[in-house]
Design an enzyme around this catalytic site. Structure first.
Site, PDB file in Angstrom:
ATOM      1  N   HIS A 394       0.829  -1.197   0.000  1.00  0.00           N
ATOM      2  CA  HIS A 394       0.000   0.000   0.000  1.00  0.00           C
ATOM      3  C   HIS A 394       0.871   1.258   0.000  1.00  0.00           C
ATOM      4  O   HIS A 394       0.710   2.139  -0.858  1.00  0.00           O
ATOM      5  CB  HIS A 394      -0.896  -0.031   1.240  1.00  0.00           C
ATOM      6  CG  HIS A 394      -1.806   1.141   1.391  1.00  0.00           C
ATOM      7  ND1 HIS A 394      -3.149   1.084   1.099  1.00  0.00           N
ATOM      8  CD2 HIS A 394      -1.582   2.418   1.815  1.00  0.00           C
ATOM      9  CE1 HIS A 394      -3.701   2.256   1.326  1.00  0.00           C
ATOM     10  NE2 HIS A 394      -2.768   3.090   1.779  1.00  0.00           N
ATOM     11  N   GLU A 395       1.803   1.322   0.955  1.00  0.00           N
ATOM     12  CA  GLU A 395       2.653   2.516   1.054  1.00  0.00           C
ATOM     13  C   GLU A 395       3.582   2.621  -0.149  1.00  0.00           C
ATOM     14  O   GLU A 395       3.913   3.727  -0.587  1.00  0.00           O
ATOM     15  CB  GLU A 395       3.452   2.491   2.355  1.00  0.00           C
ATOM     16  CG  GLU A 395       2.601   2.445   3.621  1.00  0.00           C
ATOM     17  CD  GLU A 395       1.558   3.555   3.710  1.00  0.00           C
ATOM     18  OE1 GLU A 395       1.730   4.597   3.058  1.00  0.00           O
ATOM     19  OE2 GLU A 395       0.559   3.368   4.430  1.00  0.00           O
ATOM     20  N   HIS A 398       1.831   4.541  -2.842  1.00  0.00           N
ATOM     21  CA  HIS A 398       1.937   5.989  -2.647  1.00  0.00           C
ATOM     22  C   HIS A 398       3.309   6.492  -3.070  1.00  0.00           C
ATOM     23  O   HIS A 398       3.436   7.521  -3.744  1.00  0.00           O
ATOM     24  CB  HIS A 398       1.722   6.337  -1.170  1.00  0.00           C
ATOM     25  CG  HIS A 398       0.316   6.225  -0.689  1.00  0.00           C
ATOM     26  ND1 HIS A 398      -0.758   6.783  -1.372  1.00  0.00           N
ATOM     27  CD2 HIS A 398      -0.208   5.657   0.428  1.00  0.00           C
ATOM     28  CE1 HIS A 398      -1.866   6.545  -0.698  1.00  0.00           C
ATOM     29  NE2 HIS A 398      -1.567   5.862   0.388  1.00  0.00           N
ATOM     30  N   HIS A 401       3.837   6.552  -6.781  1.00  0.00           N
ATOM     31  CA  HIS A 401       3.040   7.652  -7.324  1.00  0.00           C
ATOM     32  C   HIS A 401       3.829   8.954  -7.196  1.00  0.00           C
ATOM     33  O   HIS A 401       3.939   9.742  -8.157  1.00  0.00           O
ATOM     34  CB  HIS A 401       1.721   7.734  -6.555  1.00  0.00           C
ATOM     35  CG  HIS A 401       0.663   8.551  -7.223  1.00  0.00           C
ATOM     36  ND1 HIS A 401      -0.603   8.693  -6.696  1.00  0.00           N
ATOM     37  CD2 HIS A 401       0.661   9.290  -8.361  1.00  0.00           C
ATOM     38  CE1 HIS A 401      -1.325   9.464  -7.482  1.00  0.00           C
ATOM     39  NE2 HIS A 401      -0.579   9.848  -8.494  1.00  0.00           N
TER      40      HIS A 401
END
Length: 601
Positions: A394-395, A398, A401
């Site tokens: 998940h991290e 980020h 991105h």
């Protein structure tokens, strides 16, 4: 040095390779101090550009290059560094002092530049159109175009200055709420076996996951008994926040606080309302889930709120060391291309991440991507916790991105919104889950993974939408002049609990106090973005296949803040103006419930 995986170490004892390297921001605190002094010295010059923006494109470019590129970029570096340092050990008084000095100067800078946006808005429209075609302002075109949308809502220079000077004071309700919940309140202790554990916000969920129902009930009742003792104060804090949102919306000429919150992202209220409508249409599957949970826990007709987090699947221990976890994740993300995987692997095996727990370290996990530095990740990773594998993925979403955005956009518009961010992170989780489920030959493991997928949809789509309804309804009440009291807030929240959980759940009176303890409500109208983000991610991951889809998704990551979020997501292939993504995600949830039942017959 201490191996942080085996014990909770003091920060100074943690192995260097297990910590992040902040040198891409500042080499050390001394270099940060030099940067802070430079920032402080630069604030007085901001006013020198005042009154010049309408002279020429060159004059505006000079002002923006100094205020935005030189000063705001330096401020971002300073802020990220000290925030990350503070996260290493919240009790470090030296770093807390650094943070306090940074906030003080950031407030002064905000006041010093408060004239900037009103002056840009005041420039003749014909001139602005010419400026937008000037090469001198090429890097500011998106910045200016987005800013000009706000023209009807920008106040006079004096009024903007007054609001900027309130930056610290307006945070008081949120800070008071956090102090009340995390410092002043004593929730007591909960006995687990022969040991008593302190009951806190952080420990509540783990205690509610305990297999012993008596432990769960004790934790829940004690926690909400303490909330009940402070309910009037908590209601006033939340009411004050809502009323301030209402006030700011009124003085800035927005139709409502919700309009004001959605305006920066250029999101129509219909997106918010469509989300609520879609979720409402699909509550049946959620009710069936709770009925199934009650059956599996042998609690038919007696399911209680302290039973929501209890495990209904037991699996064998599944361990992944940090390095093993990185490889599993990179293998799952191969469809995103070689560059994506290579950069991520190097970052995670290098020192992008602060890996393990240490005393005083901030709990949970986050990614902190900035324009100048690496996209850092805070983790409290545990080899034996499978969910931590998903948290890393998940991290990482980020962080990648941020990595793509910073390398494909100028600073003034590289920063993307939460609306977009939650797609990049949960998309990675979806690809990881798909890989693990497909490759597992163990039905218990499959059931666990499907159970996690169901819980994620509940927490991220259903629950956040329920929160979004509460925020919408309480702000509407305030805007109609209806008082926000303990009783009205509890009644509103209680109705939502009953509608979302259905007949399988039996609440106690104190359950309606939950609405007073949600920290997200102090940043109004953003929780809905979690729901739209996962809906988009589930839709995109289901379609993901060939090179064309991969390139489309990377185009979305690279777009950064160059477009409004609805438009950037269209690059990836999903239109959040429509109800289909949410409906699709919730249809997937219904199928997950059916498959889970099959695996657990």
């Amino acid at each position: 040095m201490v191996d942080a995986r085996l014990t909770v170490a003091e920060r100074r004892e943690v192995k260097l390779e297990d910590t992040w390297d902040l040198e891409s921001l500042f080499a050390d605190d001394s270099e940060w101090e030099e940067g802070l002094l430079k920032f402080e010295a630069g604030i007085p010059r901001v006013i020198e550009f005042k009154g010049s923006l309408g002279d020429s494109a060159g004059s505006m470019a000079a002002a923006l290059n100094y205020i935005v590129i030189d000063m705001e970029l330096l401020e971002e570096r300073l802020g990220y560094y000290v925030m990350l340092r503070q996260s290493e050990d919240i009790g470090d008084t030296h770093v807390r002092g650094l943070y306090g000095r940074y906030i003080n100067l950031a407030t002064k800078f905000a006041a010093a530049k408060s004239w900037l946006e009103p002056e840009i808005q005041a420039v003749d429209a014909k001139k602005i159109r010419a400026y937008l075609n000037s090469e001198l302002l090429a890097d500011f075109q998106v910045y200016l175009q987005k800013l000009l949308r706000f023209k009807p809502h920008i106040l006079s220079e004096k009024e903007e200055s007054l609001l900027a000077k309130q930056l610290e004071s307006v945070q008081v309700p949120a800070r008071a709420f956090n102090a009340l919940m995390n410092v002043d309140m004593d929730f007591g202790k909960v006995k687990v076996g022969d040991t008593e554990f302190p009951l806190t916000q952080s420990s509540l969920i783990s205690l509610l996951q305990n297999k012993d129902r008596a432990v769960r009930e004790d934790a829940y009742r004690k926690f909400y008994r303490c909330i009940d003792a402070h309910k009037y104060t908590m209601a006033e804090l939340y009411s004050g926040t809502v009323l301030r949102n209402k006030y700011i919306a009124e003085i800035r000429s927005y139709p409502s606080a919700r309009h004001m919150a959605l305006f920066p992202d250029n999101v129509d209220l219909a997106v918010y309302d469509n989300l609520v409508s879609s979720v409402r249409r699909n509550l049946k599957a959620l009710h069936e889930y709770y009925e199934m949970r009650a059956e599996m826990l042998n609690l038919k007709d007696n399911l209680r709120p302290w039973d929501v987090h209890a495990s209904i699947v037991d699996i064998k221990d599944i361990h992944h060391t940090w390095d093993e976890a990185v490889e599993v994740i990179c293998d799952a993300l191969k469809p995103l291309g070689q560059e994506y995987v290579d950069v991520l692997r190097a970052g995670l095996l290098g020192r992008w991440a602060d890996r393990y727990e240490n005393k005083g370290k901030r709990s949970g996990a986050f990614s902190a991507g900035s324009y100048s530095g690496n996209p850092y990740i805070l983790m409290n990773y545990k080899d034996e916790v499978l969910r931590d594998l998903f948290t890393m993925a998940h991290e990482a979403g980020h962080s990648m991105h941020s990595w793509y955005s910073a390398r494909n956009n100028p600073f003034p518009h590289y920063d993307y919104t939460i609306f977009e961010a939650e797609v990049a992170s949960t998309f990675n989780e979806q690809l990881l889950a798909k890989k693990l489920i497909e490759e597992s030959s163990d039905d218990a493991v499959k059931a666990y993974l499907i159970g996690k997928q169901m819980e994620d949809v509940i927490a991220t789509i259903y629950r956040q939408t329920m929160f979004a309804e509460f925020e919408r309804d309480t702000h509407l009440m305030a805007e109609r002049g209806e008082p926000l009291t303990v009783d009205t807030l509890r009644e509103t929240y209680s109705d939502l609990l009953k509608e979302y959980f259905g007949n399988a759940m039996h609440f106690i009176d104190e359950s309606s106090l939950e609405g007073l303890r949600i920290p997200h409500f102090y940043s109004a109208f953003y929780v809905y973005k979690y729901a739209t983000g996962l809906s988009a991610a589930m839709t995109l991951s289901a379609r993901y296949g060939g090179e064309a889809e991969g390139n489309a998704y990377l185009s979305f990551l690279k777009s950064g803040g160059s477009k409004h979020p609805i438009e950037s997501l269209k690059l990836a292939g999903v239109d959040m103006n429509q109800t289909e993504p949410v409906d699709y995600a919730l249809n997937c949830f219904a199928n997950l419930v059916k498959e889970f039942r099959r695996l657990n017959k």
